[in-house]
Design an enzyme around this catalytic site. Structure first.
Site, PDB file in Angstrom:
ATOM      1  N   HIS A  31      10.138  28.551  59.491  1.00 51.20           N
ATOM      2  CA  HIS A  31       9.988  26.914  59.718  1.00 51.20           C
ATOM      3  C   HIS A  31      11.007  25.977  58.542  1.00 51.20           C
ATOM      4  CE1 HIS A  31       5.980  26.239  61.799  1.00 51.20           C
ATOM      5  NE2 HIS A  31       6.992  26.138  62.673  1.00 51.20           N
ATOM      6  N   ASP A  32      11.966  26.777  57.793  1.00 49.61           N
ATOM      7  CA  ASP A  32      12.857  25.869  57.209  1.00 49.61           C
ATOM      8  C   ASP A  32      14.262  26.733  57.283  1.00 49.61           C
ATOM      9  OD1 ASP A  32      13.522  23.870  55.762  1.00 49.61           O
ATOM     10  OD2 ASP A  32      12.909  24.516  53.824  1.00 49.61           O
ATOM     11  N   ILE A  33      14.774  27.188  58.151  1.00 46.72           N
ATOM     12  CA  ILE A  33      15.882  27.755  58.185  1.00 46.72           C
ATOM     13  C   ILE A  33      17.154  26.879  58.447  1.00 46.72           C
ATOM     14  CG2 ILE A  33      17.390  29.297  59.655  1.00 46.72           C
ATOM     15  CD1 ILE A  33      14.992  30.831  58.862  1.00 46.72           C
ATOM     16  N   ASN A  63      18.710  28.037  52.181  1.00 46.99           N
ATOM     17  CA  ASN A  63      17.685  28.967  51.943  1.00 46.99           C
ATOM     18  C   ASN A  63      18.167  30.517  52.617  1.00 46.99           C
ATOM     19  OD1 ASN A  63      15.915  27.261  51.175  1.00 46.99           O
ATOM     20  ND2 ASN A  63      14.817  26.784  53.144  1.00 46.99           N
ATOM     21  N   THR A 122      12.906  20.751  57.101  1.00 47.47           N
ATOM     22  CA  THR A 122      14.231  19.736  56.811  1.00 47.47           C
ATOM     23  C   THR A 122      14.514  19.121  58.311  1.00 47.47           C
ATOM     24  OG1 THR A 122      14.933  21.071  55.042  1.00 47.47           O
ATOM     25  CG2 THR A 122      16.498  19.384  55.778  1.00 47.47           C
TER      26      THR A 122
END
Length: 249
Positions: free
Chosen positions: A85-87, A91, A125
């Site tokens: 959920h935040d690729i 990160n 994001t």
């Protein structure tokens, strides 16, 4: 991972029996050289002419290495029932070892189990988040959408951060630069399939990995054929030189 110190564990247990109310936990982690975001910024600054064949070749090789490793990592966490959920590039950690690229995926602060129908922290994001993710839904295909945007950054060169945001915003609307279909046709089609608004239309990690490895195998076979042709040509030229009395080459 660090080795277990059994003596230290026993000492902590003994202290606990003595009603000691605190203990210190140490976690040993890998030290990563840089993030993919920093790596991309440095690469973009170095590329003065993105249309040069040499630059394109180097970029294609690096992109393939990064993409395969990212897909392998996502395939693993999805198989464990977890969505990242935040690729995004910041990160993703990258380091160069033995002339090869090693990719690690980090920051699982927004990860959620697939059992969750809705996830209040799944927004991630906004520039990279899939449409259904922004609605709070938990779906492994959301990671694939984000991967499509990361792949777009890998194959495209941006002069400024504002330009990057503008291009990605257009990509989210379904607009892919036409030149990308000329410079990177395979990657352009892959990006197009990954940023589909409907999760069902996006490929999964396994199918993409299979497609990439099949293409890689075909390319290797083509190179072998080309090498054999070159060796045959060299052998023929040596025979011609020998016929004309030229030896020792």
């Amino acid at each position: 991972m660090c080795k277990l110190d059994l003596k230290e564990i026993e000492r902590i247990r003994t202290n606990n029996k003595s009603k000691v109310r605190w203990a210190t936990l140490y976690i040993q982690m890998a030290l990563c050289q840089t993030t993919l975001k920093q790596w991309l910024e440095k690469r973009n600054a170095m590329v003065t002419d993105p249309d040069k064949a040499l630059v394109q070749g180097l970029r294609s090789d690096a992109v393939r290495q990064i993409l395969i490793q990212l897909l392998s990592g996502l395939e693993y966490i999805h198989s464990k029932g977890v969505v990242h959920h935040d690729i995004k590039p910041s990160n993703i950690f990258i380091q160069v070892e033995n002339n090869g690229i090693v990719i690690q995926l980090g920051d699982f602060g927004l990860a959620c189990p697939l059992q969750s129908v809705r996830h209040s922290l799944a927004f991630g994001t906004k520039l990279y988040a899939a449409p259904e993710q922004l609605a709070g839904k938990c779906n492994p295909k959301s990671d694939m959408y984000s991967l499509g945007i990361v792949l777009f950054e890998l194959v495209e060169n941006f002069r400024t951060d504002m330009e990057r945001v503008e291009y990605i915003t257009e990509l989210r609307k379904g607009h892919i630069p036409s030149k990308l279909f000329v410079t990177h046709p395979d990657m352009a089609q892959m990006i197009q399939s990954l940023v589909q608004k409907s999760p069902e239309l996006r490929p999964d990690t396994t199918s993409l990995l299979h497609a990439l490895k099949s293409t890689e195998t075909q390319e290797i076979e083509q190179l072998k054929v080309q090498l054999a042709e070159k060796e045959e040509e060299i052998s023929h030229l040596k025979e011609l030189l020998t016929m004309h009395g030229i030896k020792g080459i």
